[in-house]
Design a protein around this motif. Structure first.
Motif, PDB file in Angstrom:
ATOM      1  N   GLU A   1       0.834  -1.209   0.000  1.00 41.49           N
ATOM      2  CA  GLU A   1       0.000   0.000   0.000  1.00 41.49           C
ATOM      3  C   GLU A   1       0.868   1.258   0.000  1.00 41.49           C
ATOM      4  OE1 GLU A   1      -2.970   2.291   3.058  1.00 41.49           O
ATOM      5  OE2 GLU A   1      -3.032   0.098   3.032  1.00 41.49           O
ATOM      6  N   PHE A   2       1.927   1.272   0.801  1.00 45.31           N
ATOM      7  CA  PHE A   2       2.844   2.407   0.836  1.00 45.31           C
ATOM      8  C   PHE A   2       3.467   2.636  -0.542  1.00 45.31           C
ATOM      9  CE2 PHE A   2       7.274   3.818   1.154  1.00 45.31           C
ATOM     10  CZ  PHE A   2       7.093   5.069   1.711  1.00 45.31           C
ATOM     11  N   ASN A   3       3.953   1.572  -1.167  1.00 49.04           N
ATOM     12  CA  ASN A   3       4.568   1.697  -2.493  1.00 49.04           C
ATOM     13  C   ASN A   3       3.561   2.145  -3.541  1.00 49.04           C
ATOM     14  OD1 ASN A   3       7.249   1.045  -1.820  1.00 49.04           O
ATOM     15  ND2 ASN A   3       6.730  -1.111  -1.733  1.00 49.04           N
ATOM     16  N   ALA A   4       2.312   1.706  -3.430  1.00 49.43           N
ATOM     17  CA  ALA A   4       1.271   2.140  -4.364  1.00 49.43           C
ATOM     18  C   ALA A   4       1.021   3.641  -4.223  1.00 49.43           C
ATOM     19  CB  ALA A   4      -0.015   1.358  -4.124  1.00 49.43           C
ATOM     20  N   ARG A   5       1.034   4.144  -2.983  1.00 51.04           N
ATOM     21  CA  ARG A   5       0.849   5.584  -2.770  1.00 51.04           C
ATOM     22  C   ARG A   5       2.001   6.371  -3.386  1.00 51.04           C
ATOM     23  NH1 ARG A   5      -0.264   4.270   2.810  1.00 51.04           N
ATOM     24  NH2 ARG A   5       1.610   5.451   3.335  1.00 51.04           N
ATOM     25  N   ILE A   6       3.219   5.848  -3.289  1.00 55.48           N
ATOM     26  CA  ILE A   6       4.374   6.519  -3.884  1.00 55.48           C
ATOM     27  C   ILE A   6       4.220   6.580  -5.405  1.00 55.48           C
ATOM     28  CG2 ILE A   6       6.873   6.351  -4.288  1.00 55.48           C
ATOM     29  CD1 ILE A   6       6.166   7.165  -1.430  1.00 55.48           C
ATOM     30  N   CYS A   7       3.831   5.462  -6.006  1.00 50.71           N
ATOM     31  CA  CYS A   7       3.646   5.414  -7.465  1.00 50.71           C
ATOM     32  C   CYS A   7       2.528   6.354  -7.909  1.00 50.71           C
ATOM     33  CB  CYS A   7       3.345   3.992  -7.920  1.00 50.71           C
ATOM     34  SG  CYS A   7       4.760   2.889  -7.793  1.00 50.71           S
ATOM     35  N   ALA A   8       1.430   6.379  -7.164  1.00 52.82           N
ATOM     36  CA  ALA A   8       0.311   7.261  -7.506  1.00 52.82           C
ATOM     37  C   ALA A   8       0.736   8.724  -7.431  1.00 52.82           C
ATOM     38  CB  ALA A   8      -0.875   6.990  -6.583  1.00 52.82           C
ATOM     39  N   SER A   9       1.519   9.078  -6.427  1.00 51.31           N
ATOM     40  CA  SER A   9       1.998  10.457  -6.306  1.00 51.31           C
ATOM     41  C   SER A   9       2.918  10.821  -7.457  1.00 51.31           C
ATOM     42  CB  SER A   9       2.762  10.629  -4.986  1.00 51.31           C
ATOM     43  OG  SER A   9       1.898  10.518  -3.895  1.00 51.31           O
ATOM     44  N   ALA A  10       3.753   9.882  -7.878  1.00 49.34           N
ATOM     45  CA  ALA A  10       4.662  10.138  -8.994  1.00 49.34           C
ATOM     46  C   ALA A  10       3.881  10.356 -10.283  1.00 49.34           C
ATOM     47  CB  ALA A  10       5.646   8.988  -9.152  1.00 49.34           C
ATOM     48  N   ARG A  11       2.824   9.585 -10.480  1.00 52.66           N
ATOM     49  CA  ARG A  11       1.990   9.744 -11.689  1.00 52.66           C
ATOM     50  C   ARG A  11       1.316  11.102 -11.697  1.00 52.66           C
ATOM     51  NH1 ARG A  11      -0.084   4.292 -10.596  1.00 52.66           N
ATOM     52  NH2 ARG A  11       1.402   2.903 -11.566  1.00 52.66           N
ATOM     53  N   LYS A  12       0.843  11.550 -10.539  1.00 49.57           N
ATOM     54  CA  LYS A  12       0.179  12.865 -10.462  1.00 49.57           C
ATOM     55  C   LYS A  12       1.165  13.968 -10.803  1.00 49.57           C
ATOM     56  CE  LYS A  12      -3.385  11.774  -7.096  1.00 49.57           C
ATOM     57  NZ  LYS A  12      -3.894  12.020  -5.727  1.00 49.57           N
TER      58      LYS A  12
END
Length: 67
Positions: free
Chosen positions: A53-64
């Protein structure tokens, strides 16, 4: 960073990017790359889920940031 709970109920935050391995003894023993270890209440599967979940949040922030 993920939240974990020591056996005495004390909550703390750990940098999940520093986890080398997790052993089940039957409690979860989280061993970091620097050799430090923490025995926690959470199961191995729960620690993995929180890390994913933490890594998914990092990836989502990078995409934004790319938009």
């Amino acid at each position: 960073m993920i939240h974990l709970t020591r056996l005495n109920g004390e909550e703390f935050v750990i940098n999940c990017m520093q986890i080398e391995r997790i052993e089940s003894i039957p409690e979860s023993n989280v061993i970091l790359v620097n050799g430090k270890h923490y025995v926690v209440q959470e199961s191995v599967d729960e620690i993995i889920a929180r890390t994913v979940e933490f890594n998914a949040r990092i990836c989502a922030s990078a995409r934004k940031m790319e938009d």
